[in-house]
Design a protein around this motif. Structure first.
Motif, short mmCIF file in Angstrom:
data_model
loop_
_atom_site.label_atom_id
_atom_site.label_comp_id
_atom_site.label_asym_id
_atom_site.label_seq_id
_atom_site.Cartn_x
_atom_site.Cartn_y
_atom_site.Cartn_z
N GLU A 25 23.51 12.57 42.19
CA GLU A 25 24.58 12.50 43.20
C GLU A 25 24.06 11.67 44.37
O GLU A 25 22.87 11.68 44.66
CB GLU A 25 24.97 13.84 43.79
CG GLU A 25 25.03 15.11 43.01
CD GLU A 25 25.31 15.10 41.56
OE1 GLU A 25 26.25 14.42 41.14
OE2 GLU A 25 24.61 15.79 40.84
N HIS A 26 24.98 11.00 45.07
CA HIS A 26 24.54 10.19 46.20
C HIS A 26 25.38 10.52 47.43
O HIS A 26 26.59 10.27 47.43
CB HIS A 26 24.64 8.70 45.88
CG HIS A 26 23.78 8.32 44.72
ND1 HIS A 26 22.42 8.21 44.81
CD2 HIS A 26 24.08 8.08 43.43
CE1 HIS A 26 21.92 7.89 43.63
NE2 HIS A 26 22.91 7.82 42.77
N PRO A 27 24.76 11.09 48.47
CA PRO A 27 25.47 11.30 49.73
C PRO A 27 25.58 9.96 50.46
O PRO A 27 24.62 9.48 51.06
CB PRO A 27 24.57 12.29 50.48
CG PRO A 27 23.22 12.16 49.86
CD PRO A 27 23.40 11.63 48.48
N CYS B 136 23.00 5.30 50.97
CA CYS B 136 22.78 6.65 50.45
C CYS B 136 21.83 7.36 51.38
O CYS B 136 20.89 6.77 51.90
CB CYS B 136 22.19 6.58 49.04
SG CYS B 136 21.80 8.24 48.41
N LYS C 30 19.87 9.97 50.62
CA LYS C 30 18.60 10.42 50.02
C LYS C 30 17.61 9.31 50.35
O LYS C 30 17.75 8.18 49.86
CB LYS C 30 18.74 10.61 48.52
CG LYS C 30 19.62 11.80 48.16
CD LYS C 30 19.60 12.06 46.65
CE LYS C 30 20.45 13.27 46.31
NZ LYS C 30 20.51 13.50 44.85
N HIS D 285 16.30 6.82 48.05
CA HIS D 285 17.25 5.91 47.41
C HIS D 285 17.48 4.65 48.24
O HIS D 285 18.21 3.77 47.84
CB HIS D 285 18.58 6.64 47.16
CG HIS D 285 18.44 7.75 46.15
ND1 HIS D 285 19.51 8.46 45.67
CD2 HIS D 285 17.34 8.26 45.53
CE1 HIS D 285 19.09 9.36 44.80
NE2 HIS D 285 17.77 9.27 44.72
N MET E 114 19.81 1.43 47.93
CA MET E 114 21.23 1.59 48.25
C MET E 114 21.46 1.48 49.75
O MET E 114 21.69 2.48 50.44
CB MET E 114 21.71 2.95 47.76
CG MET E 114 21.68 3.11 46.24
SD MET E 114 22.09 4.79 45.79
CE MET E 114 22.59 4.57 44.08
CU LIG Z 1 21.31 8.28 46.46
#
Ligand SMILES: [Cu+2]
Length: 445
Positions: free
Chosen positions: A246-248, A300, A302, A305, A380
């Motif tokens: 999942e990507h916030p 993103c 994270k 990421h 990202m």
């Molecule tokens: Cu991510």
């Protein structure tokens, strides 16, 4: 039907050559109202089509490609029509579409139209709803679009391998009715991850968690194009996720509304104001905002990421005095440089100076230059660049934002004892006696 018959029967030979980019989406609706702008896929492209007897005809070709994530890292990938992600398919609710899929891969494939309501036999699940498309074969999919929204396409055949090496694309359906709040700029980003181990040239499909590259439309920062808008415009960013995490997705500056997903545009009472929206695996989310002048990070959240080429088995050197070790190692490896004692920000300077050449075909962990210094980013990450004086529909990179005077954070002292900040007292030393009280009578229980 052989390949030549296919071209003769469909006129598909003319598809690739000289087909003007379809402009249907920009034509005014009956009554002259403005309709939606064309979707823009940063670093990507939209697949042209022909209209044959009222059917929109597309042709996808599954094939091996050489892909560049950013200058310095290329890989042997699989994609469609020469790219990963494959070209965006952009259509309107109510359209009937015919999509030819030619397989030029070394193994069979299919295409699943992810999130689209269609006859079961057009759903593209190899073995379940159709025979696999063997190498050299072309299959025809045809269905009518009964919905609108942000969707995707990908193989449903050996999908662990085929998706890991880049087979995916966006499938965007505009609503039949004009949207109540017209969109001025409509971007689409497909999230993915890649196990392109340092020094290698083929993404490793067996990896499930520890990836090396995190991408927007199969690119890493700083190779990701900025998202450009004019102040006051209503901007939509469609984010779709075919990665394994999942990507916030976080936007700086103005809050956005989450206005839709795979199921289409949500009724307005379901819209939410957010600054971060998790886009789950296999999901899409539409984010809309009113553009506000500036350079705003879009990434993103994270933090791994927004890095490139992570080394997953590197020991933690933060706070470790490595001077003695460095001297010892230099006896064996001249030029060895201990890193990470004060954090990793120095990494970008070292790589920029050529001190750390790193493995072949491998990007530095952090990259990018901004107007004020290193950006120390990768993966990202992109920048939403909003300017007051852009022409509508101008997507060219306007350069860095020129901040109005007095609106940039600035240095006011170089003395660490500057000012009189309130600070909590440090903890007592950990080795100090904590308590002399005897333990309670647990042993008597
Ligand atoms: Cu991510």
């Amino acid at each position: 039907m052989n390949r030549r018959d296919f071209f003769r029967n469909t006129g598909a030979a003319t598809l690739a050559a000289a087909l003007p980019v379809a402009t249907l989406a920009q034509e005014p609706a009956p009554g002259g109202e403005r309709r939606h702008p064309k979707v823009r896929t940063p670093n990507g492209w939209t697949l042209p089509h022909q209209v044959v007897d009222g059917v929109k005809v597309f042709h996808l070709v599954a094939e091996q490609i050489e892909h560049e994530f950013a200058p310095g890292t290329r890989a042997k990938c699989w994609g469609y029509n020469g790219s990963t992600p494959g070209p965006t398919i952009e259509v309107d609710e109510g359209d009937r579409v015919r999509i030819y899929v030619t397989n030029r891969l070394p193994e069979h494939t299919t295409i699943h139209w992810h999130g689209i309501d269609l006859p079961s036999g057009m759903d593209g699940v190899g073995g379940l709803t159709q025979p696999h498309i063997k190498p050299g074969e072309t299959y025809e999919y045809e269905f009518t679009l009964k919905q609108h929204g942000t969707h995707m396409y990908h193989p449903h055949a050996d999908e662990m391998v085929q998706m890991a090496v880049g087979m995916m694309g966006l499938f965007i359906i505009h609503p039949r009715e004009p949207e109540p709040e017209p969109i001025d700029r409509d971007y689409a980003i497909l999230l993915h991850n890649w196990a392109l181990h340092p020094g290698t040239w083929r993404p490793d499909p067996s990896v499930m968690t520890e990836f090396d590259l995190w991408t927007f439309n199969s690119k890493v920062f700083p190779a990701i194009e900025p998202l450009v808008a004019r102040s006051g415009e209503r901007v939509r960013i469609r984010v779709a996720n075919l990665s394994m995490h999942e990507h916030p997705i976080h936007m700086h500056g103005p809050r956005f509304w989450v206005t839709g997903g795979d199921g289409g545009r949500w009724p307005r009472n379901l819209w939410r104001t957010e600054v971060t929206e998790i886009v789950g695996v296999g999901q899409t989310r539409d984010l809309e905002f009113i553009a506000q002048a500036g350079d705003w990070a879009f990434h993103c959240h994270k933090s791994h990421h927004t890095m490139n080429a992570m080394g997953h088995e590197v020991p933690n050197t933060l706070g470790v005095d490595q001077r003695g070790i460095e001297a010892e190692i230099r006896k064996m490896l001249p030029g060895y440089m201990a890193m990470g004692e004060h954090g990793m920000a120095e990494h970008q300077d070292h790589t920029d100076m050529g001190h750390m050449p790193g493995p072949e075909n491998t990007l530095p962990m952090m990259m990018g230059k901004g107007p004020f210094g290193n950006l120390e980013m990768g993966g990202m990450f992109s920048v939403i660049k909003v300017r007051d004086d852009l022409a509508p529909g101008d997507y060219r990179d306007p350069g860095w934002y020129r901040h109005p005077s007095g609106t940039v954070a600035q240095c006011v002292s170089r003395d660490p004892d500057f000012g009189n900040p309130v600070r909590r007292a440090p903890l007592p030393p950990a080795h100090a006696p904590v308590s002399t009280a005897k333990p309670g009578g647990h042993e008597h229980h």
